[in-house]
Design an enzyme around this catalytic site. Sequence first.
Site: not given
Length: 377
Positions: A65-66, A68-69, A71, A73, A87, A186
């Site tokens: 699904l996606g 990032g830094g 991990g 998903v 995730k 965040d």
Amino acid sequence: MLLIILVSYHLKRGIGTQHKIIFWKRKKLVDNNVEIFMQSYNLSMPRRYRYTEVKRITNSFRDKLGQGGYGVVYKASLIDGRQVAVKVINESKGNGEEFINEVASISRTSHMNIVSLLGFCYEVDKRALIYEFMPNGSLDKFIYKSEFPNAICDFDWNTLFQIAIGIARGLEYLHQGCSSRILHLDIKPQNILLDDDFCPKISDFGLAKICQKKDSIVSILGARGTIGYMAPEAFNRSFGGVSYKSDVYSYGMLILEMIGGRKNYDTGGSCTPEMYFPDWIYKDLEQGNNNLFNCMTSSEEENDMVRKITLVSLWCIQTKPLDRPPMNKVIEMLQGPLSSVSYPPKPVLFSPERTPLQMPHISSSDSYETNSITLSN
């Protein structure tokens, strides 16, 4: 020759046995840490999954699904047929402190505007979080038109207003509705997930801080958050201490981005007045031009709604924490008439001539902790 082979065989066997002993010792230590963690927080924990189970429900990590830094998903399905998001945390991401922090924070919550944690996996070198699946993904795909050309970017103003209210309710719950106060630290569009009905849910508690409700200021080493959303006091204590008001600031920046459909902070190095959306929008309000509202709204009612949301957001991003309203007051202002929202002072931090935020080595989409040099998208 035979003697050499036998010696070599026994040496390899001995090394292999030693590695197994080390592995099982580490596994036992990890299991003990999880047990201590559960007892220390006195939590009703979500289910703990084995890594083999995580691999099975994700169909060997097939549907990504996606990324990032922090991990990757994946979309997954539980045995009962429920779709979930898994995730998988990068192995290089610290000693598990952020992971434990996220599980601890989110396990304390139960609210329609907070994403539900359904399970977790914590083994020697394998960590994963299992969340309810949000079919509409994250909010950033709907407000950054230039970055996601295929996304549905034309929110009507009522939908935008309901999303703004939902996020505010989620934050108010974290600050006042839990047994302990939780500072998210965040808040940004990438960490707001949308369900089928575009109901917003706050996610990603990796940088969160749990404290007692009586604690107005929390002790944090270094800076936590994302450039463009971090409150002034998060990176410079001369502005004040980090508190729940730091989340209020991030919320204000997020809502301004929703209104303008663009990032509030340009990392391209430009020093033009257009670089800072909050500064530009305040000038538009100050001069009484109404350019922003007239070009985006189709009725006087919508015009008033957008103006009210904007004024509330500008209150949220005041430089001094004491000048920012708590989230219950934010909700009250959003639900009240436009006439009840007073005109906010200009948030001086965002004047382009004086901004201290020019940190080109860190992307505006990066979350980080300066004390641990942890970077993630």
